[in-house]
Scaffold this motif. Structure first.
Motif, PDB file in Angstrom:
ATOM      1  N   GLU A  51      -0.610  -9.199  -1.104  1.00 30.73           N
ATOM      2  CA  GLU A  51      -0.863  -8.344   0.058  1.00 30.73           C
ATOM      3  C   GLU A  51       0.164  -7.224   0.188  1.00 30.73           C
ATOM      4  O   GLU A  51      -0.035  -6.305   0.995  1.00 30.73           O
ATOM      5  N   ARG A  52       1.231  -7.301  -0.576  1.00 30.68           N
ATOM      6  CA  ARG A  52       2.243  -6.247  -0.518  1.00 30.68           C
ATOM      7  C   ARG A  52       1.889  -5.165  -1.519  1.00 30.68           C
ATOM      8  O   ARG A  52       1.998  -5.373  -2.732  1.00 30.68           O
ATOM      9  N   ARG A  70      10.439  -4.233  -0.637  1.00 30.89           N
ATOM     10  CA  ARG A  70      11.864  -4.542  -0.819  1.00 30.89           C
ATOM     11  C   ARG A  70      12.086  -5.625  -1.877  1.00 30.89           C
ATOM     12  O   ARG A  70      12.987  -5.537  -2.712  1.00 30.89           O
ATOM     13  N   LEU A  71      11.203  -6.633  -1.833  1.00 27.01           N
ATOM     14  CA  LEU A  71      11.200  -7.766  -2.754  1.00 27.01           C
ATOM     15  C   LEU A  71      11.264  -7.385  -4.234  1.00 27.01           C
ATOM     16  O   LEU A  71      11.760  -8.148  -5.056  1.00 27.01           O
ATOM     17  N   LEU A  89       9.854  -2.199   3.722  1.00 25.83           N
ATOM     18  CA  LEU A  89      10.450  -3.518   3.927  1.00 25.83           C
ATOM     19  C   LEU A  89       9.448  -4.627   3.641  1.00 25.83           C
ATOM     20  O   LEU A  89       9.725  -5.545   2.900  1.00 25.83           O
ATOM     21  N   GLU A  90       8.285  -4.550   4.269  1.00 22.25           N
ATOM     22  CA  GLU A  90       7.335  -5.653   4.191  1.00 22.25           C
ATOM     23  C   GLU A  90       5.953  -5.151   4.556  1.00 22.25           C
ATOM     24  O   GLU A  90       5.803  -4.057   5.082  1.00 22.25           O
ATOM     25  N   TYR A  91       4.936  -5.979   4.285  1.00 23.45           N
ATOM     26  CA  TYR A  91       3.588  -5.745   4.782  1.00 23.45           C
ATOM     27  C   TYR A  91       3.287  -6.823   5.825  1.00 23.45           C
ATOM     28  O   TYR A  91       3.616  -7.976   5.594  1.00 23.45           O
ATOM     29  N   PRO A  92       2.618  -6.538   6.949  1.00 26.16           N
ATOM     30  CA  PRO A  92       2.132  -5.210   7.386  1.00 26.16           C
ATOM     31  C   PRO A  92       3.239  -4.327   7.950  1.00 26.16           C
ATOM     32  O   PRO A  92       3.112  -3.130   7.913  1.00 26.16           O
ATOM     33  N   ASP A  93       4.332  -4.919   8.427  1.00 23.77           N
ATOM     34  CA  ASP A  93       5.489  -4.151   8.857  1.00 23.77           C
ATOM     35  C   ASP A  93       5.103  -3.140   9.946  1.00 23.77           C
ATOM     36  O   ASP A  93       3.959  -3.073  10.370  1.00 23.77           O
ATOM     37  N   ASN A  94       6.064  -2.416  10.379  1.00 25.48           N
ATOM     38  CA  ASN A  94       5.826  -1.468  11.456  1.00 25.48           C
ATOM     39  C   ASN A  94       6.844  -0.347  11.320  1.00 25.48           C
ATOM     40  O   ASN A  94       8.012  -0.584  11.546  1.00 25.48           O
ATOM     41  N   TYR A 127      -4.450  -7.957   2.622  1.00 24.32           N
ATOM     42  CA  TYR A 127      -3.998  -6.574   2.880  1.00 24.32           C
ATOM     43  C   TYR A 127      -5.108  -5.764   3.547  1.00 24.32           C
ATOM     44  O   TYR A 127      -6.277  -5.893   3.186  1.00 24.32           O
ATOM     45  N   ARG A 128      -4.717  -4.930   4.526  1.00 27.28           N
ATOM     46  CA  ARG A 128      -5.623  -3.946   5.105  1.00 27.28           C
ATOM     47  C   ARG A 128      -4.865  -2.632   5.231  1.00 27.28           C
ATOM     48  O   ARG A 128      -3.691  -2.624   5.612  1.00 27.28           O
TER      49      ARG A 128
ATOM     50  N   PRO B 234      12.552 -13.620  -5.825  1.00 27.83           N
ATOM     51  CA  PRO B 234      11.586 -14.471  -5.122  1.00 27.83           C
ATOM     52  C   PRO B 234      10.310 -14.737  -5.915  1.00 27.83           C
ATOM     53  O   PRO B 234       9.778 -15.823  -5.877  1.00 27.83           O
ATOM     54  N   TRP B 321      18.202 -10.910   3.177  1.00 31.29           N
ATOM     55  CA  TRP B 321      16.794 -10.876   3.583  1.00 31.29           C
ATOM     56  C   TRP B 321      15.949 -10.174   2.520  1.00 31.29           C
ATOM     57  O   TRP B 321      16.382  -9.173   1.963  1.00 31.29           O
ATOM     58  N   ARG B 322      14.762 -10.699   2.232  1.00 30.49           N
ATOM     59  CA  ARG B 322      13.868 -10.027   1.272  1.00 30.49           C
ATOM     60  C   ARG B 322      12.421  -9.930   1.729  1.00 30.49           C
ATOM     61  O   ARG B 322      11.691  -9.062   1.287  1.00 30.49           O
ATOM     62  N   HIS B 324       8.955 -11.316   4.663  1.00 33.94           N
ATOM     63  CA  HIS B 324       8.555 -11.863   5.956  1.00 33.94           C
ATOM     64  C   HIS B 324       8.441 -13.393   5.920  1.00 33.94           C
ATOM     65  O   HIS B 324       8.651 -14.023   4.878  1.00 33.94           O
ATOM     66  N   HIS B 334      -2.875 -16.194  -0.286  1.00 34.98           N
ATOM     67  CA  HIS B 334      -2.390 -15.403   0.841  1.00 34.98           C
ATOM     68  C   HIS B 334      -3.610 -14.863   1.576  1.00 34.98           C
ATOM     69  O   HIS B 334      -4.501 -14.298   0.954  1.00 34.98           O
ATOM     70  N   PHE B 338      -0.310 -12.405   8.988  1.00 35.37           N
ATOM     71  CA  PHE B 338       1.008 -12.675   8.425  1.00 35.37           C
ATOM     72  C   PHE B 338       2.023 -12.918   9.535  1.00 35.37           C
ATOM     73  O   PHE B 338       1.934 -12.324  10.606  1.00 35.37           O
ATOM     74  N   ASP B 340       4.847 -11.658  10.455  1.00 32.95           N
ATOM     75  CA  ASP B 340       5.509 -10.405  10.095  1.00 32.95           C
ATOM     76  C   ASP B 340       5.703  -9.606  11.384  1.00 32.95           C
ATOM     77  O   ASP B 340       4.823  -9.628  12.263  1.00 32.95           O
ATOM     78  N   THR B 341       6.814  -8.908  11.467  1.00 31.49           N
ATOM     79  CA  THR B 341       7.104  -8.151  12.697  1.00 31.49           C
ATOM     80  C   THR B 341       5.986  -7.181  13.054  1.00 31.49           C
ATOM     81  O   THR B 341       5.826  -6.817  14.212  1.00 31.49           O
ATOM     82  N   GLY B 342       5.204  -6.741  12.047  1.00 19.48           N
ATOM     83  CA  GLY B 342       4.160  -5.747  12.309  1.00 19.48           C
ATOM     84  C   GLY B 342       2.778  -6.345  12.528  1.00 19.48           C
ATOM     85  O   GLY B 342       1.810  -5.592  12.691  1.00 19.48           O
ATOM     86  N   ASP B 343       2.652  -7.684  12.534  1.00 17.71           N
ATOM     87  CA  ASP B 343       1.324  -8.284  12.702  1.00 17.71           C
ATOM     88  C   ASP B 343       1.236  -8.926  14.090  1.00 17.71           C
ATOM     89  O   ASP B 343       1.826  -9.978  14.342  1.00 17.71           O
TER      90      ASP B 343
END
Lengths: 397, 397
Positions: A51-52, A70-71, A89-94, A127-128, B234, B321-322, B324, B334, B338, B340-343
């Protein structure tokens, strides 16, 4: 395997140069790719799609960049061919990661008319996100056909990797045949063969080996449920069948080597086949020989499959027909072109095909050999070399 | 496992009925799906996607059909929920197979406004063909978001399958830990554990079991190269590393059960960890406890990941940190939503998440437990049950 048998940075660069020529010839300002096999092909960067979102971009100056989470930053930066790595940084993130991609493409001048394999990162694993069109306002041109045309023709280094793959698939298959016994299950037999072949492969070529495969981490040989009557289902899913005397068997073996896969499949029998089984086996070998005889540079792929259809019809075998003769093979198990009546692509030196006409009978089971065959300047070269004759493929019961 | 623990035809029908409601509410004349996981979800029809296009269609009357190659006809017709199976001979064939799909959709009245997961069969494994828009002139509406929203909430039967998956993943992991020794390689240890766990699983639930997984045919437990320093990557790809005293390890285990996957991962050590290693391990366990404490129905997913970020910051751990905290899981490894801060999706009863905050240090290695956790009416239920404490996870050297 010599240390030189891998894809060099020079060869990756040369592949990217061909893609760059295509961009320039078509007045595209750049290209954006999301498919892992394409990114591996042009950069050597191997990853597992999730999903990333991960993307590769190249602009019309040939500057190459990766867009990663980031990973994957350390992994991406280790790639000598990539001058720029942008990350989120991440998915979905903001905010959504695609903002990072948009900025990267803007700064690289990839806008207006842009080549891509997909209009945006595919919606896999949850992922979206927006399409490239929505994200950038660019006009997206699908360039998958160009890429796959390029990938069809294997270089000497790729052929060497496919030959290496054939060796370890052969070992796994040899062990599969040796360990198959009445009363054992396909799972225990296949696992024993795969384990021993994989350990031998890793001990032999391990220090420099990477599988880089989405499907396998080592040498494999298995039945996938194609045992006895279910061997009539060409793509059966394994179901841990117990071997019995009289079973017709169909196998499959390969080994991933830096992402390249060969294909080896054999019809075998648990004890001597019946006359009816032998008849279908003999037709199957004759069909494969028919295909080999038609293959060579300068001829259309379709001619091979047409000869196969003609053989089926001549011998009144059409009720047993299920699928075309074969497919190109390399980084992906199946690649275009196909040995199919509808594929008129010209066979060219460097193309590598599976050759696997099959016969399937609900009563008598399935019959299929598959070999991996290279088109050369003046004919064909067999890359797989496992015995094809009946006597070699009867398991004593 | 009782024979009743599988998805019934009634449940497949009920899923399709929800999709039908969505079509009718949105004035769509029908739906066309190409993704194997979606087709499995609505029909129970499992297949491996290749260059030969396969599609599922349903019209606004709820009539369901499959579009398949000749190869899959018997398999498709065995499905009780499908009233119509149309087939083509082969890909690319002549004419192109998509003509058969067009005819099927026309006859079913699927035209005008149509829902789909992709605008045409994806170009995988060498397939090339027209988009649905080009083929039918229909206006295609992407309905993946609806489908994935529906798949997020697991039924009792799905939860039972995930629990069954947890059992066999647990066995594979137990054996992986037991067989890990200084001087052995990850491949031989993982293969031994996978073989024995898979044979035990098949002998236990075999007669009624199907893996129906794109990734695994049996129970698996492995290191994927996450050993010693490379445990800091990871998603390392396995490289047959030899175990040494002092290594930090990160594992992964699962078992596919009728397509459903659980997730179990553990940080382990070869011999007693150093003080620095122990410090990161303790933080990792505290992070996972922090996540568990925040999870429950009615709260947004983001709240869990925000608490994890807050913990990282409070303890000055952000360099480690790497990624979510986790992802929904089921038919696909998956799935959305998620942690995740954005979900901001609300956690609801029936959602099942991996919970796997991790810490990664180039010097000290990687630290991650992953557990599979169900959201219940009043909190959470742990579906995985492998020991999480340090003492249980130290391998004697």
């Amino acid at each position: 395997m010599e240390a030189s048998i891998k894809i060099t940075d020079q060869e990756f660069q040369s592949r990217a140069d061909q893609l760059l020529n295509h961009l320039n010839e078509n007045n595209l300002s750049g290209v954006v790719l999301f498919e892992s096999h394409y990114i591996l092909y042009y950069t050597g960067f191997a990853f597992i799609p999730t999903e990333r979102p991960i993307g590769f971009a190249m602009n019309s100056k040939g500057e190459k960049s990766l867009f990663v989470p980031r990973l994957e930053v350390e992994h991406a930066k280790a790639n000598a061919l990539i001058s720029r790595v942008d990350h989120y940084l991440e998915y979905p993130d903001n905010p959504h990661p695609m903002g990072v991609l948009k900025k990267m493409l803007d700064e690289m001048g990839v806008s207006g008319d842009v080549g891509a394999d997909h209009d945006g990162y595919p919606w896999i694993f949850g992922y979206r996100g927006p399409s490239l069109t929505e994200l950038t306002g660019a006009t997206i041109h699908n360039i998958k056909a160009f890429i796959e045309d390029q990938m069809m023709i294997k270089s000497d280094a790729e052929i060497a990797l496919l030959k290496e793959s054939c060796k370890w698939g052969n070992l796994a298959h040899m062990l599969l045949q040796r360990y198959t016994e009445v009363g054992l299950t396909e799972t225990e037999v296949a696992q024993r063969a795969c384990n021993e072949a994989t350990c031998a492969m890793l001990d032999t070529i391990g220090p420099i080996f990477r599988s880089q495969s989405s499907w396998f981490s080592g040498a494999v040989a298995m039945y996938r449920g194609q045992i006895g009557r279910t061997s009539a289902i060409p793509h059966a899913l394994a179901n841990n069948i117990t071997f019995q005397a009289g079973d017709a068997l169909v196998t499959g073996a390969t080994a991933p080597v830096w992402g390249y896969h060969s294909e080896l499949e054999r019809s075998m029998f648990m004890g001597p086949p019946s006359d009816d089984q032998k008849r279908l086996f003999d037709h199957m070998v004759a069909l494969q020989n028919t295909a080999f005889a038609e293959m060579g540079p300068g001829k259309p792929c379709s001619i091979v499959d047409k000869a196969i259809h003609a053989y089926f019809e001549k011998h009144d075998l059409m009720p047993y027909w299920r699928h075309h003769t074969g497919h190109n093979i390399g980084l992906r198990y199946h690649e275009a072109p196909f040995l199919d009546t509808g594929d008129h692509t010209e066979m060219k030196p460097g193309m590598v095909f599976s050759v696997e006409p099959g016969l399937y009978s609900p009563e008598l089971g399935g019959y299929r050999h598959s070999d991996t065959v290279l088109i050369t300047d003046d004919g064909i070269e067999m890359l797989t070399y496992y015995p094809r004759d009946l006597e070699s493929l009867i398991i004593p019961v």
